[in-house]
Design a protein around this motif. Structure first.
Motif, mmCIF file in Angstrom:
data_model
loop_
_atom_site.group_PDB
_atom_site.id
_atom_site.type_symbol
_atom_site.label_atom_id
_atom_site.label_comp_id
_atom_site.label_asym_id
_atom_site.label_seq_id
_atom_site.Cartn_x
_atom_site.Cartn_y
_atom_site.Cartn_z
ATOM 1 N N LYS A 55 0.439 2.437 -7.203
ATOM 2 C CA LYS A 55 -0.098 3.456 -5.929
ATOM 3 C C LYS A 55 1.401 3.570 -4.950
ATOM 4 N N GLY A 56 2.132 3.252 -5.365
ATOM 5 C CA GLY A 56 3.163 3.834 -4.456
ATOM 6 C C GLY A 56 2.891 2.908 -2.964
ATOM 7 N N ILE A 57 2.456 2.138 -3.121
ATOM 8 C CA ILE A 57 2.684 1.111 -1.238
ATOM 9 C C ILE A 57 3.748 0.635 -1.696
ATOM 10 N N ALA A 58 4.647 0.720 -0.801
ATOM 11 C CA ALA A 58 5.777 -0.131 -0.215
ATOM 12 C C ALA A 58 5.968 -1.170 0.510
ATOM 13 N N ARG A 59 6.157 -2.286 0.354
ATOM 14 C CA ARG A 59 6.342 -3.446 1.166
ATOM 15 C C ARG A 59 6.528 -2.742 2.709
ATOM 16 N N ASN A 60 7.232 -1.568 2.887
ATOM 17 C CA ASN A 60 7.641 -1.079 4.566
ATOM 18 C C ASN A 60 7.221 -0.064 5.433
ATOM 19 N N ASP A 61 5.495 0.026 4.310
ATOM 20 C CA ASP A 61 4.943 0.834 4.927
ATOM 21 C C ASP A 61 4.184 0.412 6.167
ATOM 22 N N SER A 62 3.944 0.536 6.477
ATOM 23 C CA SER A 62 3.319 0.866 7.837
ATOM 24 C C SER A 62 1.069 0.879 6.918
ATOM 25 N N THR A 118 -8.712 -7.669 2.444
ATOM 26 C CA THR A 118 -7.732 -7.237 1.800
ATOM 27 C C THR A 118 -7.232 -7.007 2.381
ATOM 28 N N ALA A 119 -6.515 -6.918 3.754
ATOM 29 C CA ALA A 119 -5.386 -6.956 4.816
ATOM 30 C C ALA A 119 -4.915 -8.313 4.978
ATOM 31 N N GLU A 120 -5.837 -9.723 4.862
ATOM 32 C CA GLU A 120 -5.055 -10.382 4.452
ATOM 33 C C GLU A 120 -4.831 -10.722 3.083
ATOM 34 N N ARG A 121 -5.138 -10.340 2.084
ATOM 35 C CA ARG A 121 -3.607 -10.649 1.330
ATOM 36 C C ARG A 121 -3.122 -9.917 0.890
ATOM 37 N N LEU A 122 -3.028 -8.935 1.796
ATOM 38 C CA LEU A 122 -1.644 -7.193 1.748
ATOM 39 C C LEU A 122 -0.147 -8.816 2.180
ATOM 40 N N ARG A 123 -0.753 -9.249 3.716
ATOM 41 C CA ARG A 123 0.538 -9.988 4.084
ATOM 42 C C ARG A 123 0.571 -11.093 3.646
ATOM 43 N N GLU A 124 -0.099 -11.377 2.759
ATOM 44 C CA GLU A 124 0.352 -13.104 1.859
ATOM 45 C C GLU A 124 1.184 -12.020 0.166
ATOM 46 N N SER A 125 1.025 -11.386 0.212
ATOM 47 C CA SER A 125 2.120 -10.192 -0.996
ATOM 48 C C SER A 125 3.736 -9.983 -0.418
ATOM 49 N N GLY A 126 3.522 -10.333 0.793
ATOM 50 C CA GLY A 126 4.139 -9.543 1.441
ATOM 51 C C GLY A 126 4.610 -8.407 2.120
ATOM 52 N N TYR A 127 3.017 -7.484 2.734
ATOM 53 C CA TYR A 127 3.552 -6.688 3.529
ATOM 54 C C TYR A 127 2.957 -6.741 5.315
#
Length: 430
Positions: free
Chosen positions: A69-76, A90-99
């Motif tokens: 989906k093109g969601i990059a790690r430097n995206d806000s 979901t937000a916590e999982r994103l941070r665990e994944s490096g976002y």
């Protein structure tokens, strides 16, 4: 790890102006498309948001979905759902994944959807693609919103495989073999007389609401199998032919049988008898413009206001393979525009999410437009024999594109006539 920030509605409005900002909607794909699942004032999603259902969190492919989906790690990233716990998970999982730049928005129900001035979007014809909850309300005797009448049939689509139906189906559903409406000699829709007889035998009139779905079956067994496109695509194929014939209200269960099971609804193994009707109630075809045959396909190739759209895999398009053991000739129709289905003739992964729900419509539209496929033209979608073409056509119909058809004969019919031109190899640059 720092505490997640909760953004206000005003902050979210400002955030979407940033080039590297993305809003992620973790509700179901049906809510994203337009169904008001929690009684919200306006159905749909925050304008510009991407669909990332919480349901997908536990999948091993989750990180691949983010890349897809093109969601990059430097995206806000700003995450929202119906309930705060959905967005937080979901937000916590994103941070665990490096976002690292992740926030949560909890004002969707109370503020965003309730305020007309705040921009929202929805799939224009989302009502054609229904949720398990909608079907559950229908068969339990309730009347879903936007419901046409009190006469309905839920239909389990299959191709020569009643065991798939008998092994488990939506309670009350009848089964329909796709061969009832299409001919195995040509794989085209049957004659008007044959369609009339088949629809009447299955209890379908022009005024019947028909809800279609299928299973995703491995060719060698009757188990639900994520790799096969056969079940859902068969349902969409029947939907196309029923609309062409004149059934006024045809719906497709988003994600098919799998979505029904995933939602926790009961299944049945009862062999539900069909209730024939005496008269279909309309002249067939009532909507002939939905189907294109070879003479009109040739006219479209010559027209600047029309395009034939090839919904096949790249190896089929270049002539490396024909795609089917019963199609001998390899190649493509000269002048057709390529709209890649996926890996091979039996998959549509470029048009599906991993749970077999229909892919986010913005993504499909963007891919098409990069290929020059635009809603201003008359478009006829085709594949080998009409199934994949029907699914791509259904996506265009859902998006409200005004002049969309299926070239029913497809490569099978085109290649069987030695007088028709064809090409192989890499396409030449214009």
């Amino acid at each position: 790890m720092a505490e997640l920030k909760n953004v206000t509605t005003q902050e979210l409005r400002a955030l979407v102006e940033h080039a590297r900002a993305k809003i992620l909607d973790v509700r179901s794909v049906d809510a994203y498309n337009g169904w008001a699942m929690r009684g919200e004032a306006r159905g749909g999603h925050i304008k510009g948001a991407k669909s990332l259902p919480e349901k997908w969190l536990g999948w091993p492919e989750w990180k691949r979905i983010l890349d897809f989906k093109g969601i990059a790690r430097n995206d806000s990233l700003a995450v929202y759902g119906y309930a705060p716990e959905e967005a937080l998970k979901t937000a916590e999982r994103l941070r665990e994944s490096g976002y690292t730049d992740v926030s949560v928005y909890n004002g969707f129900l109370a503020e965003w959807s309730a305020t007309e001035a705040l921009p929202m979007e929805k799939l224009p014809n989302y009502r054609l693609l229904v949720s398990p909850e909608w079907v559950g309300t229908l068969i339990s005797g309730g009347i879903p919103s936007e419901y046409r009448n009190d006469r309905f049939i839920v239909c389990h689509a299959h191709y020569r495989n009643r065991n798939a139906y008998l092994g488990g189906h939506v309670p009350g559903a009848i089964d329909m073999d796709t061969l009832a409406l299409e001919s195995p000699e040509t794989w085209n829709r049957r004659t008007p007389e044959e369609l009339k007889a088949a629809l009447e035998a299955h209890g379908v009139t022009a005024d019947t609401t028909v809800v279609l779905y299928g299973k995703f079956l491995h060719p060698d067994n009757d188990d639900d199998f994520p790799g096969s496109a056969a079940g859902h695509i068969g349902a969409v194929r029947l939907a196309f032919i029923m609309m062409y014939a004149g059934v006024k209200d045809v719906r497709v269960l988003n994600g098919g049988y799998r979505s029904w099971v995933d939602a926790g609804f009961a299944i049945s193994t009862e062999d539900v008898p069909k209730q024939p009707v005496a008269e279909f109630g309309a002249d067939i075809p009532a909507r002939p413009e939905l189907a294109v045959d070879t003479p009109e396909a040739k006219e479209m190739l010559r027209s600047e206001g029309a395009d034939l759209i090839c919904v096949r895999s790249y190896p089929e398009y270049t002539g490396e393979v024909s795609g089917y053991n019963y199609i001998r000739k390899k190649g493509r129709i000269p002048g057709a525009v390529f709209a890649d289905c996926g890996s091979d003739a039996y998959h549509m992964e470029n048009y599906r999410n991993l749970d077999h729900t229909t892919r986010e419509y913005h993504e499909i539209s963007d891919i098409w437009k990069r290929s020059g496929i635009v809603p201003e033209k008359h478009l006829a979608f085709y594949c080998g024999t009409g199934w994949r073409g029907s699914e791509a056509w259904f996506n265009a119909l859902l998006m409200g594109w005004p002049r969309v058809s299926v070239y029913d004969g497809g490569w099978f019919e085109w290649s069987n006539d030695p007088a028709n031109p064809f090409e192989t190899g890499e396409p030449k640059e214009n």
